[in-house]
Scaffold this motif. Structure first.
Motif, PDB file in Angstrom:
ATOM      1  N   GLN A 138       0.834  -1.200   0.000  1.00  0.00           N
ATOM      2  CA  GLN A 138       0.000   0.000   0.000  1.00  0.00           C
ATOM      3  C   GLN A 138       0.873   1.256   0.000  1.00  0.00           C
ATOM      4  OE1 GLN A 138      -2.464   0.303   3.458  1.00  0.00           O
ATOM      5  NE2 GLN A 138      -3.710   1.962   2.631  1.00  0.00           N
ATOM      6  N   ARG A 139       1.942   1.270   0.783  1.00  0.00           N
ATOM      7  CA  ARG A 139       2.860   2.414   0.851  1.00  0.00           C
ATOM      8  C   ARG A 139       3.562   2.618  -0.495  1.00  0.00           C
ATOM      9  NH1 ARG A 139       7.043   1.148   4.617  1.00  0.00           N
ATOM     10  NH2 ARG A 139       5.332   0.199   5.730  1.00  0.00           N
ATOM     11  N   ASP A 140       3.970   1.529  -1.147  1.00  0.00           N
ATOM     12  CA  ASP A 140       4.608   1.620  -2.461  1.00  0.00           C
ATOM     13  C   ASP A 140       3.653   2.148  -3.514  1.00  0.00           C
ATOM     14  OD1 ASP A 140       6.946   0.701  -1.368  1.00  0.00           O
ATOM     15  OD2 ASP A 140       6.702  -1.356  -2.095  1.00  0.00           O
ATOM     16  N   ALA A 141       2.383   1.698  -3.443  1.00  0.00           N
ATOM     17  CA  ALA A 141       1.376   2.167  -4.400  1.00  0.00           C
ATOM     18  C   ALA A 141       1.100   3.651  -4.217  1.00  0.00           C
ATOM     19  CB  ALA A 141       0.098   1.351  -4.260  1.00  0.00           C
ATOM     20  N   GLU A 142       1.084   4.124  -2.971  1.00  0.00           N
ATOM     21  CA  GLU A 142       0.847   5.548  -2.711  1.00  0.00           C
ATOM     22  C   GLU A 142       2.032   6.410  -3.140  1.00  0.00           C
ATOM     23  OE1 GLU A 142      -0.031   5.753   1.423  1.00  0.00           O
ATOM     24  OE2 GLU A 142      -2.045   4.935   1.210  1.00  0.00           O
ATOM     25  N   SER A 143       3.226   5.878  -3.012  1.00  0.00           N
ATOM     26  CA  SER A 143       4.413   6.678  -3.358  1.00  0.00           C
ATOM     27  C   SER A 143       4.616   6.768  -4.873  1.00  0.00           C
ATOM     28  CB  SER A 143       5.665   6.107  -2.709  1.00  0.00           C
ATOM     29  OG  SER A 143       5.942   4.827  -3.248  1.00  0.00           O
ATOM     30  N   THR A 144       4.088   5.823  -5.646  1.00  0.00           N
ATOM     31  CA  THR A 144       4.249   5.870  -7.095  1.00  0.00           C
ATOM     32  C   THR A 144       3.199   6.707  -7.785  1.00  0.00           C
ATOM     33  OG1 THR A 144       3.001   3.818  -7.363  1.00  0.00           O
ATOM     34  CG2 THR A 144       5.416   3.636  -7.224  1.00  0.00           C
ATOM     35  N   VAL A 145       2.077   6.978  -7.120  1.00  0.00           N
ATOM     36  CA  VAL A 145       1.033   7.811  -7.705  1.00  0.00           C
ATOM     37  C   VAL A 145       1.437   9.277  -7.543  1.00  0.00           C
ATOM     38  CG1 VAL A 145      -1.380   8.507  -7.516  1.00  0.00           C
ATOM     39  CG2 VAL A 145      -0.757   6.120  -7.196  1.00  0.00           C
ATOM     40  N   PRO A 146       1.465  10.066  -8.661  1.00  0.00           N
ATOM     41  CA  PRO A 146       1.908  11.472  -8.543  1.00  0.00           C
ATOM     42  C   PRO A 146       0.928  12.357  -7.858  1.00  0.00           C
ATOM     43  CG  PRO A 146       1.454  10.901 -10.860  1.00  0.00           C
ATOM     44  CD  PRO A 146       1.228   9.685 -10.026  1.00  0.00           C
TER      45      PRO A 146
END
Length: 141
Positions: free
Chosen positions: A133-141
């Motif tokens: 979830q943290r990785d998905a949030e960090s990749t979304v601009p």
């Protein structure tokens, strides 16, 4: 008879070598001193190469992708067993045998010590979900 010819050839050799380098200096080439600095620059997309000067040479190269591994080979999912090292295959077989045998810390319904690893497995699963979830949030601009 051979000695005078050999002597004449040895005396004329430096003169011939000087005659070969003289036209290059007359053409406006550098005085023969090497550059003091050679700089290698890696450019991103849309960047221009800096100009060289008399004291330095600039070598420019561009990279389409900043990674060495081509995009089609990155994050392609799990590696098939036949392409893995034997150590990884042995570790997988060991873990499967532990779960099947109901050894402690395996969260298996079989055996007396199998239930002790269920909390550990739940915590690992929760941590993996949080990380994803943290990785998905960090990749979304």
């Amino acid at each position: 008879m051979i000695r005078p010819l050999l002597f004449a050839a040895l005396v004329a050799l430096p003169a011939l070598a000087g005659a070969q380098t003289a036209p290059a200096a007359a053409d406006g080439a550098a005085s023969g001193t090497p550059p003091q600095r050679v700089r290698s620059v890696t450019l991103g997309v849309g960047q221009k190469c800096p100009q060289s000067s008399d004291t330095e040479i600039v070598i420019c190269s561009t990279l389409d992708q900043p990674y060495r591994i081509p995009k089609q080979f990155r994050d392609s999912g799990p590696i098939p067993a036949q392409n893995q090292a034997w150590g990884n295959r042995a570790a997988t077989v060991d873990q499967v045998s532990r779960v099947a045998g109901g050894l402690p810390d395996t969260c298996s319904p079989v055996g007396s010590g199998g239930q002790s690893g269920c909390a550990l497995a739940t915590n690992k699963q929760w941590a993996a979900e949080r990380r994803a979830q943290r990785d998905a949030e960090s990749t979304v601009p």
